[in-house]
Design an enzyme around this catalytic site. Structure first.
Site, mmCIF file in Angstrom:
data_model
loop_
_atom_site.group_PDB
_atom_site.id
_atom_site.type_symbol
_atom_site.label_atom_id
_atom_site.label_comp_id
_atom_site.label_asym_id
_atom_site.label_seq_id
_atom_site.Cartn_x
_atom_site.Cartn_y
_atom_site.Cartn_z
ATOM 1 N N GLY A 102 1.157 -5.242 1.417
ATOM 2 C CA GLY A 102 0.170 -5.409 0.346
ATOM 3 C C GLY A 102 0.695 -6.180 -0.856
ATOM 4 O O GLY A 102 -0.076 -6.836 -1.567
ATOM 5 N N ASN A 119 4.497 -7.294 7.023
ATOM 6 C CA ASN A 119 5.344 -6.673 8.040
ATOM 7 C C ASN A 119 4.721 -5.446 8.695
ATOM 8 O O ASN A 119 5.423 -4.604 9.253
ATOM 9 C CB ASN A 119 6.693 -6.299 7.402
ATOM 10 N N GLU A 120 3.384 -5.361 8.652
ATOM 11 C CA GLU A 120 2.703 -4.163 9.129
ATOM 12 C C GLU A 120 3.098 -3.761 10.559
ATOM 13 O O GLU A 120 3.323 -2.577 10.833
ATOM 14 C CB GLU A 120 1.178 -4.341 9.046
ATOM 15 N N LEU A 175 0.835 -1.208 0.000
ATOM 16 C CA LEU A 175 0.000 0.000 0.000
ATOM 17 C C LEU A 175 0.868 1.257 0.000
ATOM 18 O O LEU A 175 1.873 1.323 0.713
ATOM 19 C CB LEU A 175 -0.914 -0.009 1.226
#
Lengths: 243, 243, 243
Positions: A94, A118-119, A49
């Protein structure tokens, strides 16, 4: 289908919109039974994203952006075509989601590449349908550990836990993707499509049921001061790296 | 319990009926605490559902046949006895389902044998409870790939993904099954049965809830012209192979 | 957090109560972001539920005891802290459950140690939320086999099926646990906690919904003559072993 939103195939609102139009065209083209998803950007499949869409914008913008992200997932995860990811570069967040939506994942054996959701490393949280997609791919425990630590896997690690199905030398990835596609296209479309839908529909239905609240969740989360500050720090870090 | 419906242990309506009667007798025999399921046919465990029962018959016949297939699964998957599959031959489709219903699977290490739910290869679709049984055995992702491609696995592949628990040289399969049975019978029946029911009941309940609609689904699917034509072509191919 | 209820860290009502108080203190201490769970008893992590609490007592006592076991699981499985199990001894039944509640499991490579939910071996049954916790950790099929046979795994076996995440030589277990803790604490607490809750909440909600009936189940099961007799025989066997 070669993604080219240089330099890193960030999933911006414009890019997602264009992606959805292209995918729908192929979906409606009866001559097209399968699609290979790959990258035209060097060393990166997709950076995920686009942070610029999540920073310093209006709530309306965030809602529109998130709806497009949902739509990308809904269309790709349920595609009637055979979808194969030829992961020829790094694929965080994403980008990893897009790869997991495909029917099969081939990754280039380059030790510089990595893949994963890996957010949490950025202080944000993968939504439940990112999580569901990963659980469907690598199981519950590997997902729990991956998401809590925001792990990015090297190609051999990703292969070991089942996040990708196959590794190949980088120069052979497109030919291998074509060979795998032939294998998948040998199966009668109708039977394969019903089977795919049976496997994935319960997961899709969960998002459809909670689609509006998921958008509201995202907007209220991303507009928090603390989160905006985290993203700002992350962007400055990225700038410094470049510099 | 040695299945003998020569030449290939096809699951015809007659065979299923006989199988259910035998199973119930053993289930009600307090002296019998476990059963080893194996084949008396050479080179084949079971060829799966008998195609003759699915071709050129009346809707009533299809409904009756499908009810018997459901019944076989319901009884075998929930058996109070310890059930061990001694897979001494190939085991496609319904044959694989029977094996997956057991508590433990031992397969002969013969490279000519294979096992899997290969329905899509024939243009048909494994129903949701076949799928659920496979997900319970090998997990979601391996099931997705298996079912979409209709994969048949060699013994080492089947062992690697967990579709069978153990491989043995062909001549030792019955003695190994007996040895494993002793291990399982060392556990108090009552505790083992409650545990088994706890593990399997949610899956069983899904079919019980949708049993009628599952029969209707099967009948309307199998009576389609396109499906009847697919089956006809498949039967002709089988005849030519023999010839 | 070092458990010391000598000789074997049995989970008695007193011990559970003390454990819950200590855990809550740490949970409310903003300076404490993680806890390493280990044992001060020689050769045993925890022997699991104290059989003395399940034998020859009143129904009220059983209900109170079971509520405390539920509470331990609810608190530990949902802890906001990073929880790491340093399994420095055998860990059957309830001891295995405690380890599975943690975010990460490190086990000493001592061949004399074992871990697993071995309830069926004593003629009793692991409740559904023990089962759910194990399914979340090692998947459905491995859980089914483990629970039906009451399997206890050696450290290498436990590592292979994913019941523990890492093996280390016994003398290095505490330093390794500290090193792993640093890795987990590098992740922003907020994002990690939301992620953990997203992963575990559905499992927790199942017990919360059926909490009372689960207590009633336990009480009516444990007060059965046959079960009381099984436990008596088991205790006599333990005494003889000591003697």
């Amino acid at each position: 289908m070669k993604m080219e939103n240089l330099p890193v195939n960030s999933l911006s609102l414009d890019f997602l919109t264009e992606f959805l139009i292209s995918l729908e065209k192929l979906e409606n083209d009866r001559g097209c039974r399968g699609v290979i998803l790959t990258s035209g950007a060097p060393k990166i499949f997709s950076a995920g994203l686009d942070i610029m869409e999540m920073y310093g914008k209006s709530a309306e913008h965030y809602a529109e952006f998130w709806k497009a992200v949902q739509e990308m997932w809904l269309r790709l995860y349920q595609s009637n075509m055979v979808t194969i990811a030829a992961i020829n570069g790094s694929s965080p967040a994403g980008g990893c989601l897009m790869a997991m939506c495909c029917d099969y994942r081939i990754m280039a054996e380059n030790p510089k590449y990595s893949i994963g959701l890996n957010e949490t490393q950025l202080g944000i949280v993968a939504p439940f349908w990112f999580k569901d997609t990963m659980v469907n791919t690598i199981g519950n425990r590997a997902t729990e550990r991956s998401l809590e630590l925001g792990l990015l896997y090297s190609p051999p690690e990703a292969h070991k836990i089942g996040l990708v199905d196959q590794l190949v030398p980088e120069e052979k990835i497109q030919s291998m993707a074509a060979a795998v596609m032939s294998q998948w296209l040998a199966i009668p479309d109708h039977a394969r499509q019903i089977t795919k839908s049976m496997m994935r529909k319960p997961t899709v239905d969960r998002l459809l049921t909670h689609r509006e609240s998921d958008i509201q969740n995202f907007v209220s989360f991303i507009t928090k001061d603390s989160i905006q500050k985290s993203l700002q720090m992350y962007m400055e870090m990225l700038k410094q790296r470049k510099g």
